[in-house]
Motif scaffolding. Structure first.
Motif, PDB file in Angstrom:
ATOM      1  N   MET A   1       0.846  -1.178   0.000  1.00  0.00           N
ATOM      2  CA  MET A   1       0.000   0.000   0.000  1.00  0.00           C
ATOM      3  C   MET A   1       0.892   1.242   0.000  1.00  0.00           C
ATOM      4  O   MET A   1       1.763   1.371   0.838  1.00  0.00           O
ATOM      5  CB  MET A   1      -0.889  -0.011   1.247  1.00  0.00           C
ATOM      6  CG  MET A   1      -1.745   1.209   1.365  1.00  0.00           C
ATOM      7  SD  MET A   1      -2.731   1.322   2.878  1.00  0.00           S
ATOM      8  CE  MET A   1      -3.600  -0.211   2.880  1.00  0.00           C
ATOM      9  N   ARG A   2       0.658   2.105  -0.957  1.00  0.00           N
ATOM     10  CA  ARG A   2       1.496   3.293  -1.069  1.00  0.00           C
ATOM     11  C   ARG A   2       0.814   4.517  -0.466  1.00  0.00           C
ATOM     12  O   ARG A   2       0.542   5.510  -1.125  1.00  0.00           O
ATOM     13  CB  ARG A   2       1.882   3.536  -2.518  1.00  0.00           C
ATOM     14  CG  ARG A   2       2.851   2.485  -3.030  1.00  0.00           C
ATOM     15  CD  ARG A   2       3.318   2.733  -4.435  1.00  0.00           C
ATOM     16  NE  ARG A   2       2.210   2.649  -5.381  1.00  0.00           N
ATOM     17  CZ  ARG A   2       1.831   3.633  -6.185  1.00  0.00           C
ATOM     18  NH1 ARG A   2       2.447   4.781  -6.188  1.00  0.00           N
ATOM     19  NH2 ARG A   2       0.823   3.473  -7.011  1.00  0.00           N
ATOM     20  N   LEU A   3       0.536   4.416   0.830  1.00  0.00           N
ATOM     21  CA  LEU A   3       0.097   5.551   1.637  1.00  0.00           C
ATOM     22  C   LEU A   3       0.872   5.496   2.938  1.00  0.00           C
ATOM     23  O   LEU A   3       1.050   4.424   3.511  1.00  0.00           O
ATOM     24  CB  LEU A   3      -1.398   5.461   1.960  1.00  0.00           C
ATOM     25  CG  LEU A   3      -2.413   5.747   0.865  1.00  0.00           C
ATOM     26  CD1 LEU A   3      -3.822   5.585   1.409  1.00  0.00           C
ATOM     27  CD2 LEU A   3      -2.235   7.124   0.269  1.00  0.00           C
ATOM     28  N   THR A   4       1.291   6.633   3.400  1.00  0.00           N
ATOM     29  CA  THR A   4       1.993   6.664   4.684  1.00  0.00           C
ATOM     30  C   THR A   4       0.972   6.603   5.818  1.00  0.00           C
ATOM     31  O   THR A   4      -0.229   6.823   5.604  1.00  0.00           O
ATOM     32  CB  THR A   4       2.819   7.959   4.825  1.00  0.00           C
ATOM     33  OG1 THR A   4       1.923   9.077   4.917  1.00  0.00           O
ATOM     34  CG2 THR A   4       3.787   8.131   3.667  1.00  0.00           C
ATOM     35  N   GLU A   5       1.452   6.343   7.008  1.00  0.00           N
ATOM     36  CA  GLU A   5       0.574   6.333   8.174  1.00  0.00           C
ATOM     37  C   GLU A   5      -0.066   7.701   8.381  1.00  0.00           C
ATOM     38  O   GLU A   5      -1.251   7.791   8.716  1.00  0.00           O
ATOM     39  CB  GLU A   5       1.356   5.910   9.430  1.00  0.00           C
ATOM     40  CG  GLU A   5       0.503   5.815  10.666  1.00  0.00           C
ATOM     41  CD  GLU A   5      -0.630   4.797  10.571  1.00  0.00           C
ATOM     42  OE1 GLU A   5      -1.666   5.018  11.241  1.00  0.00           O
ATOM     43  OE2 GLU A   5      -0.506   3.795   9.845  1.00  0.00           O
ATOM     44  N   ILE A   6       0.677   8.755   8.151  1.00  0.00           N
ATOM     45  CA  ILE A   6       0.124  10.108   8.288  1.00  0.00           C
ATOM     46  C   ILE A   6      -0.985  10.347   7.270  1.00  0.00           C
ATOM     47  O   ILE A   6      -2.025  10.918   7.597  1.00  0.00           O
ATOM     48  CB  ILE A   6       1.240  11.171   8.167  1.00  0.00           C
ATOM     49  CG1 ILE A   6       2.147  11.093   9.392  1.00  0.00           C
ATOM     50  CG2 ILE A   6       0.665  12.570   7.990  1.00  0.00           C
ATOM     51  CD1 ILE A   6       3.391  11.952   9.313  1.00  0.00           C
ATOM     52  N   GLN A   7      -0.787   9.896   6.031  1.00  0.00           N
ATOM     53  CA  GLN A   7      -1.827  10.048   5.013  1.00  0.00           C
ATOM     54  C   GLN A   7      -3.075   9.263   5.394  1.00  0.00           C
ATOM     55  O   GLN A   7      -4.198   9.756   5.246  1.00  0.00           O
ATOM     56  CB  GLN A   7      -1.303   9.591   3.655  1.00  0.00           C
ATOM     57  CG  GLN A   7      -0.268  10.520   3.071  1.00  0.00           C
ATOM     58  CD  GLN A   7       0.379   9.955   1.821  1.00  0.00           C
ATOM     59  OE1 GLN A   7       0.643   8.749   1.712  1.00  0.00           O
ATOM     60  NE2 GLN A   7       0.657  10.833   0.864  1.00  0.00           N
ATOM     61  N   ARG A   8      -2.892   8.063   5.896  1.00  0.00           N
ATOM     62  CA  ARG A   8      -4.028   7.254   6.326  1.00  0.00           C
ATOM     63  C   ARG A   8      -4.789   7.942   7.460  1.00  0.00           C
ATOM     64  O   ARG A   8      -6.014   7.961   7.478  1.00  0.00           O
ATOM     65  CB  ARG A   8      -3.561   5.872   6.762  1.00  0.00           C
ATOM     66  CG  ARG A   8      -3.080   5.027   5.589  1.00  0.00           C
ATOM     67  CD  ARG A   8      -2.437   3.752   5.987  1.00  0.00           C
ATOM     68  NE  ARG A   8      -3.281   2.987   6.902  1.00  0.00           N
ATOM     69  CZ  ARG A   8      -2.963   1.821   7.425  1.00  0.00           C
ATOM     70  NH1 ARG A   8      -1.800   1.284   7.134  1.00  0.00           N
ATOM     71  NH2 ARG A   8      -3.774   1.191   8.224  1.00  0.00           N
ATOM     72  N   LEU A  32      -2.382   0.191  -4.400  1.00  0.00           N
ATOM     73  CA  LEU A  32      -2.131  -1.068  -3.687  1.00  0.00           C
ATOM     74  C   LEU A  32      -0.854  -1.747  -4.173  1.00  0.00           C
ATOM     75  O   LEU A  32      -0.327  -2.615  -3.494  1.00  0.00           O
ATOM     76  CB  LEU A  32      -3.314  -2.026  -3.853  1.00  0.00           C
ATOM     77  CG  LEU A  32      -4.596  -1.626  -3.133  1.00  0.00           C
ATOM     78  CD1 LEU A  32      -5.710  -2.628  -3.455  1.00  0.00           C
ATOM     79  CD2 LEU A  32      -4.377  -1.523  -1.638  1.00  0.00           C
ATOM     80  N   ASP A  33      -0.383  -1.333  -5.337  1.00  0.00           N
ATOM     81  CA  ASP A  33       0.829  -1.923  -5.918  1.00  0.00           C
ATOM     82  C   ASP A  33       2.051  -1.182  -5.404  1.00  0.00           C
ATOM     83  O   ASP A  33       2.314  -0.040  -5.802  1.00  0.00           O
ATOM     84  CB  ASP A  33       0.749  -1.846  -7.446  1.00  0.00           C
ATOM     85  CG  ASP A  33       1.937  -2.485  -8.138  1.00  0.00           C
ATOM     86  OD1 ASP A  33       2.906  -2.902  -7.457  1.00  0.00           O
ATOM     87  OD2 ASP A  33       1.892  -2.566  -9.379  1.00  0.00           O
ATOM     88  N   ASP A  34       2.800  -1.827  -4.514  1.00  0.00           N
ATOM     89  CA  ASP A  34       3.978  -1.194  -3.912  1.00  0.00           C
ATOM     90  C   ASP A  34       5.080  -0.902  -4.920  1.00  0.00           C
ATOM     91  O   ASP A  34       5.952  -0.073  -4.661  1.00  0.00           O
ATOM     92  CB  ASP A  34       4.543  -2.072  -2.790  1.00  0.00           C
ATOM     93  CG  ASP A  34       3.629  -2.115  -1.587  1.00  0.00           C
ATOM     94  OD1 ASP A  34       2.856  -1.151  -1.385  1.00  0.00           O
ATOM     95  OD2 ASP A  34       3.666  -3.112  -0.842  1.00  0.00           O
ATOM     96  N   GLY A  39       0.144   7.886  -9.482  1.00  0.00           N
ATOM     97  CA  GLY A  39      -1.235   7.425  -9.479  1.00  0.00           C
ATOM     98  C   GLY A  39      -2.094   8.178  -8.489  1.00  0.00           C
ATOM     99  O   GLY A  39      -1.616   8.731  -7.503  1.00  0.00           O
ATOM    100  N   ASP A  40      -3.381   8.198  -8.792  1.00  0.00           N
ATOM    101  CA  ASP A  40      -4.307   8.854  -7.886  1.00  0.00           C
ATOM    102  C   ASP A  40      -4.639   7.931  -6.716  1.00  0.00           C
ATOM    103  O   ASP A  40      -4.207   6.783  -6.666  1.00  0.00           O
ATOM    104  CB  ASP A  40      -5.574   9.290  -8.629  1.00  0.00           C
ATOM    105  CG  ASP A  40      -6.292   8.140  -9.314  1.00  0.00           C
ATOM    106  OD1 ASP A  40      -5.808   6.997  -9.242  1.00  0.00           O
ATOM    107  OD2 ASP A  40      -7.341   8.377  -9.927  1.00  0.00           O
ATOM    108  N   ILE A  41      -5.396   8.451  -5.784  1.00  0.00           N
ATOM    109  CA  ILE A  41      -5.810   7.680  -4.615  1.00  0.00           C
ATOM    110  C   ILE A  41      -7.276   7.319  -4.822  1.00  0.00           C
ATOM    111  O   ILE A  41      -8.139   8.203  -4.900  1.00  0.00           O
ATOM    112  CB  ILE A  41      -5.622   8.503  -3.321  1.00  0.00           C
ATOM    113  CG1 ILE A  41      -4.140   8.847  -3.139  1.00  0.00           C
ATOM    114  CG2 ILE A  41      -6.177   7.747  -2.120  1.00  0.00           C
ATOM    115  CD1 ILE A  41      -3.870   9.845  -2.035  1.00  0.00           C
ATOM    116  N   ASP A  42      -7.548   6.025  -4.946  1.00  0.00           N
ATOM    117  CA  ASP A  42      -8.906   5.524  -5.156  1.00  0.00           C
ATOM    118  C   ASP A  42      -9.437   4.983  -3.839  1.00  0.00           C
ATOM    119  O   ASP A  42      -8.859   4.046  -3.268  1.00  0.00           O
ATOM    120  CB  ASP A  42      -8.912   4.413  -6.201  1.00  0.00           C
ATOM    121  CG  ASP A  42      -8.428   4.895  -7.559  1.00  0.00           C
ATOM    122  OD1 ASP A  42      -8.948   5.922  -8.030  1.00  0.00           O
ATOM    123  OD2 ASP A  42      -7.532   4.253  -8.131  1.00  0.00           O
TER     124      ASP A  42
END
Length: 106
Positions: A1-8, A32-34, A39-42
């Protein structure tokens, strides 16, 4: 997953403010592809209650998250009992990964 904890955490806070603490959010698509880049955030937002004005809700949340992500494009897909279920809803629900659990709100 290419989101940081802060972004989540930012996404969690925004969705909770707009739709309440028991709203489930899943990330789907290219993020979801590491191994991928950009890419955008879906996001699939799943509600257990009916919603009025789903397009307005989606747009409002998308803009708030985009601002929190410094302009990164965000696509919101709402799923609620009164909304039509399309193939994309089933795919996103099946392939998506929860960003956070409901217990994190409490």
């Amino acid at each position: 997953m290419r989101l940081t904890e802060i972004q989540r955490q930012r996404i969690q806070r925004i969705v909770a403010e707009e739709l309440g603490p028991n709203t489930q959010v899943k990330l789907f698509g290219s993020r979801l592809d590491d191994d991928a880049k950009g890419g955008d955030i879906d996001l699939l937002i799943e509600l257990d209650r009916e919603v009025e004005h789903p397009a307005q809700i989606s747009a409002k949340i998308s803009v708030k998250i985009m601002r929190a992500m410094h302009g990164r494009k965000v696509d919101i897909l709402l799923n609620a009992p009164n909304l039509e279920q399309l193939d994309i809803h089933r795919i996103a629900s099946h392939q998506g990964v929860k960003l956070f659990d409901e217990e994190q709100y409490h």
